[in-house]
Write a protein that holds these residues in place. Sequence first.
Motif, PDB file in Angstrom:
ATOM      1  N   LYS A 168       0.836  -1.211   0.000  1.00 17.91           N
ATOM      2  CA  LYS A 168       0.000   0.000   0.000  1.00 17.91           C
ATOM      3  C   LYS A 168       0.873   1.266   0.000  1.00 17.91           C
ATOM      4  O   LYS A 168       0.370   2.369  -0.235  1.00 17.91           O
ATOM      5  CB  LYS A 168      -0.929  -0.004   1.215  1.00 17.91           C
ATOM      6  N   GLN A 169       2.153   1.115   0.326  1.00 19.15           N
ATOM      7  CA  GLN A 169       3.101   2.230   0.214  1.00 19.15           C
ATOM      8  C   GLN A 169       3.984   2.084  -1.020  1.00 19.15           C
ATOM      9  O   GLN A 169       4.997   2.773  -1.149  1.00 19.15           O
ATOM     10  CB  GLN A 169       3.969   2.324   1.483  1.00 19.15           C
TER      11      GLN A 169
ATOM     12  N   PRO C  26     -17.299   5.834  -4.658  1.00 16.72           N
ATOM     13  CA  PRO C  26     -16.227   6.592  -5.310  1.00 16.72           C
ATOM     14  C   PRO C  26     -15.653   5.782  -6.467  1.00 16.72           C
ATOM     15  O   PRO C  26     -15.745   4.557  -6.485  1.00 16.72           O
ATOM     16  CB  PRO C  26     -15.171   6.740  -4.205  1.00 16.72           C
ATOM     17  N   PRO C  28     -12.121   5.466  -7.720  1.00 18.83           N
ATOM     18  CA  PRO C  28     -10.747   5.926  -7.423  1.00 18.83           C
ATOM     19  C   PRO C  28      -9.922   6.168  -8.676  1.00 18.83           C
ATOM     20  O   PRO C  28      -8.961   6.929  -8.636  1.00 18.83           O
ATOM     21  CB  PRO C  28     -10.164   4.770  -6.601  1.00 18.83           C
ATOM     22  N   ARG C 190     -10.457 -10.030  -6.037  1.00 19.59           N
ATOM     23  CA  ARG C 190     -10.375  -9.919  -4.579  1.00 19.59           C
ATOM     24  C   ARG C 190      -8.988 -10.313  -4.054  1.00 19.59           C
ATOM     25  O   ARG C 190      -8.420  -9.633  -3.204  1.00 19.59           O
ATOM     26  CB  ARG C 190     -11.446 -10.801  -3.924  1.00 19.59           C
ATOM     27  N   GLU C 194      -6.006  -8.038  -2.211  1.00 16.45           N
ATOM     28  CA  GLU C 194      -5.414  -8.388  -0.913  1.00 16.45           C
ATOM     29  C   GLU C 194      -3.897  -8.556  -1.029  1.00 16.45           C
ATOM     30  O   GLU C 194      -3.159  -8.351  -0.064  1.00 16.45           O
ATOM     31  CB  GLU C 194      -6.029  -9.690  -0.359  1.00 16.45           C
ATOM     32  N   MET C 226     -17.953  -2.027  -6.731  1.00 17.45           N
ATOM     33  CA  MET C 226     -17.741  -1.684  -5.326  1.00 17.45           C
ATOM     34  C   MET C 226     -16.314  -1.943  -4.848  1.00 17.45           C
ATOM     35  O   MET C 226     -15.855  -1.342  -3.888  1.00 17.45           O
ATOM     36  CB  MET C 226     -18.723  -2.466  -4.441  1.00 17.45           C
ATOM     37  N   ILE C 227     -15.623  -2.855  -5.491  1.00 23.84           N
ATOM     38  CA  ILE C 227     -14.332  -3.311  -4.952  1.00 23.84           C
ATOM     39  C   ILE C 227     -13.123  -2.801  -5.742  1.00 23.84           C
ATOM     40  O   ILE C 227     -12.111  -2.431  -5.159  1.00 23.84           O
ATOM     41  CB  ILE C 227     -14.315  -4.860  -4.862  1.00 23.84           C
ATOM     42  N   SER C 228     -13.195  -2.776  -7.063  1.00 21.51           N
ATOM     43  CA  SER C 228     -11.994  -2.439  -7.851  1.00 21.51           C
ATOM     44  C   SER C 228     -11.736  -0.930  -7.856  1.00 21.51           C
ATOM     45  O   SER C 228     -12.525  -0.145  -7.340  1.00 21.51           O
ATOM     46  CB  SER C 228     -12.172  -2.930  -9.299  1.00 21.51           C
ATOM     47  N   SER C 229     -10.644  -0.534  -8.479  1.00 22.05           N
ATOM     48  CA  SER C 229     -10.310   0.887  -8.595  1.00 22.05           C
ATOM     49  C   SER C 229     -11.066   1.569  -9.723  1.00 22.05           C
ATOM     50  O   SER C 229     -11.327   2.767  -9.688  1.00 22.05           O
ATOM     51  CB  SER C 229      -8.807   1.059  -8.836  1.00 22.05           C
TER      52      SER C 229
ATOM     53  N   TRP D  99      -2.335   5.092   3.017  1.00 22.81           N
ATOM     54  CA  TRP D  99      -2.206   4.208   1.856  1.00 22.81           C
ATOM     55  C   TRP D  99      -2.226   5.007   0.562  1.00 22.81           C
ATOM     56  O   TRP D  99      -3.012   5.941   0.419  1.00 22.81           O
ATOM     57  CB  TRP D  99      -3.334   3.169   1.843  1.00 22.81           C
ATOM     58  N   LYS D 100      -1.413   4.579  -0.411  1.00 21.96           N
ATOM     59  CA  LYS D 100      -1.272   5.349  -1.644  1.00 21.96           C
ATOM     60  C   LYS D 100      -2.317   5.012  -2.706  1.00 21.96           C
ATOM     61  O   LYS D 100      -2.381   5.685  -3.740  1.00 21.96           O
ATOM     62  CB  LYS D 100       0.138   5.181  -2.200  1.00 21.96           C
ATOM     63  N   PHE D 101      -3.056   3.941  -2.513  1.00 19.57           N
ATOM     64  CA  PHE D 101      -4.139   3.616  -3.466  1.00 19.57           C
ATOM     65  C   PHE D 101      -5.157   2.748  -2.743  1.00 19.57           C
ATOM     66  O   PHE D 101      -4.837   2.064  -1.771  1.00 19.57           O
ATOM     67  CB  PHE D 101      -3.592   2.872  -4.700  1.00 19.57           C
ATOM     68  N   GLU D 102      -6.394   2.792  -3.263  1.00 23.12           N
ATOM     69  CA  GLU D 102      -7.497   2.041  -2.665  1.00 23.12           C
ATOM     70  C   GLU D 102      -8.546   1.742  -3.714  1.00 23.12           C
ATOM     71  O   GLU D 102      -8.712   2.510  -4.659  1.00 23.12           O
ATOM     72  CB  GLU D 102      -8.170   2.876  -1.554  1.00 23.12           C
ATOM     73  N   GLY D 103      -9.285   0.666  -3.515  1.00 21.07           N
ATOM     74  CA  GLY D 103     -10.457   0.391  -4.338  1.00 21.07           C
ATOM     75  C   GLY D 103     -11.628   1.265  -3.899  1.00 21.07           C
ATOM     76  O   GLY D 103     -11.519   2.021  -2.916  1.00 21.07           O
ATOM     77  N   ALA D 104     -12.767   1.145  -4.601  1.00 16.61           N
ATOM     78  CA  ALA D 104     -13.892   2.065  -4.392  1.00 16.61           C
ATOM     79  C   ALA D 104     -14.372   2.087  -2.937  1.00 16.61           C
ATOM     80  O   ALA D 104     -14.374   3.131  -2.290  1.00 16.61           O
ATOM     81  CB  ALA D 104     -15.042   1.696  -5.332  1.00 16.61           C
ATOM     82  N   LEU D 105     -14.785   0.949  -2.388  1.00 12.62           N
ATOM     83  CA  LEU D 105     -15.330   0.996  -1.032  1.00 12.62           C
ATOM     84  C   LEU D 105     -14.249   1.115   0.038  1.00 12.62           C
ATOM     85  O   LEU D 105     -14.519   1.570   1.140  1.00 12.62           O
ATOM     86  CB  LEU D 105     -16.278  -0.172  -0.775  1.00 12.62           C
ATOM     87  N   GLU D 106     -13.030   0.723  -0.276  1.00  8.02           N
ATOM     88  CA  GLU D 106     -11.917   1.057   0.644  1.00  8.02           C
ATOM     89  C   GLU D 106     -11.824   2.575   0.798  1.00  8.02           C
ATOM     90  O   GLU D 106     -11.674   3.094   1.903  1.00  8.02           O
ATOM     91  CB  GLU D 106     -10.583   0.563   0.081  1.00  8.02           C
ATOM     92  N   GLU D 107     -11.887   3.272  -0.331  1.00 14.45           N
ATOM     93  CA  GLU D 107     -11.797   4.734  -0.305  1.00 14.45           C
ATOM     94  C   GLU D 107     -12.948   5.331   0.497  1.00 14.45           C
ATOM     95  O   GLU D 107     -12.755   6.211   1.350  1.00 14.45           O
ATOM     96  CB  GLU D 107     -11.803   5.274  -1.736  1.00 14.45           C
ATOM     97  N   LEU D 108     -14.156   4.787   0.252  1.00 12.06           N
ATOM     98  CA  LEU D 108     -15.320   5.277   0.993  1.00 12.06           C
ATOM     99  C   LEU D 108     -15.145   5.054   2.500  1.00 12.06           C
ATOM    100  O   LEU D 108     -15.364   5.966   3.311  1.00 12.06           O
ATOM    101  CB  LEU D 108     -16.590   4.563   0.505  1.00 12.06           C
ATOM    102  N   LYS D 153      -7.932  -6.282   6.871  1.00  8.61           N
ATOM    103  CA  LYS D 153      -7.568  -4.920   6.484  1.00  8.61           C
ATOM    104  C   LYS D 153      -8.233  -4.470   5.192  1.00  8.61           C
ATOM    105  O   LYS D 153      -8.349  -3.273   4.944  1.00  8.61           O
ATOM    106  CB  LYS D 153      -6.042  -4.818   6.360  1.00  8.61           C
ATOM    107  N   ILE D 154      -8.607  -5.417   4.346  1.00  5.09           N
ATOM    108  CA  ILE D 154      -9.453  -5.025   3.221  1.00  5.09           C
ATOM    109  C   ILE D 154     -10.756  -5.777   3.472  1.00  5.09           C
ATOM    110  O   ILE D 154     -11.473  -5.424   4.405  1.00  5.09           O
ATOM    111  CB  ILE D 154      -8.788  -5.319   1.860  1.00  5.09           C
ATOM    112  N   PHE D 155     -11.042  -6.851   2.744  1.00  6.96           N
ATOM    113  CA  PHE D 155     -12.293  -7.559   2.983  1.00  6.96           C
ATOM    114  C   PHE D 155     -12.103  -9.008   3.431  1.00  6.96           C
ATOM    115  O   PHE D 155     -12.966  -9.579   4.085  1.00  6.96           O
ATOM    116  CB  PHE D 155     -13.167  -7.513   1.718  1.00  6.96           C
ATOM    117  N   LEU D 183     -19.082  -7.934   0.678  1.00  8.44           N
ATOM    118  CA  LEU D 183     -17.681  -7.518   0.816  1.00  8.44           C
ATOM    119  C   LEU D 183     -16.953  -8.467   1.761  1.00  8.44           C
ATOM    120  O   LEU D 183     -16.349  -9.438   1.325  1.00  8.44           O
ATOM    121  CB  LEU D 183     -17.605  -6.052   1.275  1.00  8.44           C
TER     122      LEU D 183
END
Lengths: 246, 246, 246, 246
Positions: A168-169, C26, C28, C190, C194, C226-229, D99-108, D153-155, D183
């Motif tokens: 993630k970094q 969102p 991303p 998924r 991870e 919902m899950i991907s970027s 974190w430098k990047f996230e998926g859609a619901l991670e960001e939410l 940490k994610i799903f 999720l």
Amino acid sequence: MKNLFKITFLLMSNLFMSLTISAQLPDPGFIIDEYTAIVMTDPQHDFLSPEGVAWDVVGKSVTENNTVENLESIFVLAKEHGIPVFVSPHYYYKHDHTWKFEGALEELMHHINMFDREDQLVVEGFEGSGADWLERYKKYIDQDYVTVASPHKIFGPEQNDLSLQLRKQKIDKVILCGMSGNLCVESHMRELIEDGFEVAVVGDATGSAQVPGFDGNAAAQTNFKMISSHVYSTKELENTLKSSKK
Amino acid sequence: MKNLFKITFLLMSNLFMSLTISAQLPDPGFIIDEYTAIVMTDPQHDFLSPEGVAWDVVGKSVTENNTVENLESIFVLAKEHGIPVFVSPHYYYKHDHTWKFEGALEELMHHINMFDREDQLVVEGFEGSGADWLERYKKYIDQDYVTVASPHKIFGPEQNDLSLQLRKQKIDKVILCGMSGNLCVESHMRELIEDGFEVAVVGDATGSAQVPGFDGNAAAQTNFKMISSHVYSTKELENTLKSSKK
Amino acid sequence: MKNLFKITFLLMSNLFMSLTISAQLPDPGFIIDEYTAIVMTDPQHDFLSPEGVAWDVVGKSVTENNTVENLESIFVLAKEHGIPVFVSPHYYYKHDHTWKFEGALEELMHHINMFDREDQLVVEGFEGSGADWLERYKKYIDQDYVTVASPHKIFGPEQNDLSLQLRKQKIDKVILCGMSGNLCVESHMRELIEDGFEVAVVGDATGSAQVPGFDGNAAAQTNFKMISSHVYSTKELENTLKSSKK
Amino acid sequence: MKNLFKITFLLMSNLFMSLTISAQLPDPGFIIDEYTAIVMTDPQHDFLSPEGVAWDVVGKSVTENNTVENLESIFVLAKEHGIPVFVSPHYYYKHDHTWKFEGALEELMHHINMFDREDQLVVEGFEGSGADWLERYKKYIDQDYVTVASPHKIFGPEQNDLSLQLRKQKIDKVILCGMSGNLCVESHMRELIEDGFEVAVVGDATGSAQVPGFDGNAAAQTNFKMISSHVYSTKELENTLKSSKK
């Protein structure tokens, strides 16, 4: 005259041997860049303090390798050179003591109550316990550029979020150090390599269990050399970082 | 008289030491039941035949441990006692040679073309190659009770389906053996333990790379002892199975 | 006049709704760079050909999404824009049919002999079988920039070397497509997330099982979103690549 | 008369359809035995309380499924029938927000400060926060037969020790429930199946995010049905346990 031949032969033989060795054990090398992090396992009392419950088996190796000071040097280098640090700690919760089977050193660690904590929602009694950071490291760990992963539960990072936190970094190279050499450091090295990281190890910034007939430190140094991309000494790491800074 | 004291002292000292050792290194033990399987890594030419490309570094250890015969004994025991066998092989495909980074022995293995195969859909040239089974093992592997997993790609089973194949047969205990001791056998031991299997290792049914200064066999035996639930010799495994049969 | 109000209200309502949605979900975003690869799951007969054994349950979705053509477009785009491709295939070997338990669609797949192959060392009968690539894709897959991973065994890449193969090429972003949407594509999405990859999905380059009451395609599109970027359409991916080329 | 034919035809057609469906979607079944545990994800305020930060997107589904009461029923059933419970919680620490990047619901989730906690060594402010257990569940979780894993940490459970904790208790079957359905529950289902567990899901003891155009609950129920060994309702689970007790 005869001796001269002998010496020459020995020199040649040594040269040949070292060529053979280098052919047999390549040193792929490791370049420290902005995607490189330091990963430190178990910088905790029970391993690194003479009062720690594991000192009887690791104390000799920790002393000989100068592990406590070398780990501190690495913390200082990380700060000076802006290298992010990830700590992978070892905690055993109350429920871990109900496990129905364990390997040899898992059994020992539970038996001596190593790294014991009530659970992740209770902090009473934690401060200064065997599971706590070594006192002199606390000021280095309590920093923005240090990420503490969830506890690993046997020896490797398979049970925690270390690998994800690194990704993630955008980290893809790891300089590994900590305790203990042939158990947690080595299991982290092996798993991070299977996870696709480039891994170097600081050999003398680890220490290992030694019991008659079984030298964990020799095992660790052998496997670091055979498996990782490069084995640094703390001094070599320092020099490399200093020269790269210019 | 002085000697008698000395001898007594030594005996006492040894006794104390062995008590200390046993306190330090518990032997949790391992009970072979119907949920137990044998897992063998890399029973292939390149490791076990004097013509194999890795013989230079592993031949001495394979010879001293009597690995080739011991692995054959284990195949025979598996058949006699109805123990399922899972083989985790090592193949390198053409595309693996384009990897952008490697650890020390990964680099060596690629350099000497160890375990090379075109890819998983091409079998031309495979028969009798360094990647093929040792000839004397073929009749044991070509059996209904033997499952061959997909190839592992570095040293552990993280890249193949070994763990799932074991679970799909309701196996939760593993007796581990094969090549090479401190690399693939040990990485399998560590990962299977993190995956929640009980793991024993047959110490002398492995052999390891040895180069001056770095004894892979000593490293492997040390880590087997410290990490697994029990280290068998092939003879002890045989006796255990025979006595349990009655 | 009344209608004008109605239309205005509907427009406003839609606008509000889309603002709400975008607040809730969102997007991303995903930037294609030199560390990005295409990952395609199961581009094989049994899923994509009307003669394939799974056509009865996936054919409608494959037809509606235009999956076969869209996957071919992605192969062409990969070549044109120099994007490496990784294929994660699905094979079931003879020994997989002895598994002691299975989930619902695992049971179905085994029952209809989907993706059956003897084993990894036998290729007789493979050519043109349900496990083989769709004929029109063969010329794209047989390329230097395409890596075929070991077979996955349930739905995700946990049982194969896909993740390592990506990392060994320094890939950290993945554009995902293939079959089937809510099973293998989604499990790959998924698990790769991870594993710390940034993941986008090409929604219409997937197709999914649909049975009365259970729409796998709707499930897949929901979870991709919902899950991907980012979820691309094949057309949007094409336009993005073309515009980035200039 | 014509209508009678029509109705008969429809009945026959439905019958045929349901036969077809059952052929297409097998129900492998699930037998609860002494090696079975209940796994519950995220029984926390932010998901299950109208004051929770995610209630806007999951509240409707939680209400319709009767999730809060059904999860309580499962806690009661576990106690009555001596079934061990494993809870897999979701916590986000301060460093996770870098974190430098996230998926859609991670960001939410990060945006709305869901499940926020300082870190694993700080408990100030935790009690009663969105990351805390739902108040009515606390008495059930604070029990000897309940194991709380490290946070995912994610799903999925890839980042925590859930799988190991189950294996260390010799559990190989899991009944899954909790939040949120498509999720965390679904990612746990998929990963536990790849880890070799038999998995059933209690469909109405989950609730999912729903936004216009994307129904997470429908997605979850579809994938539970297609992937797991059996989907229970809470009522069916209760009846099954009661009848097996006699």
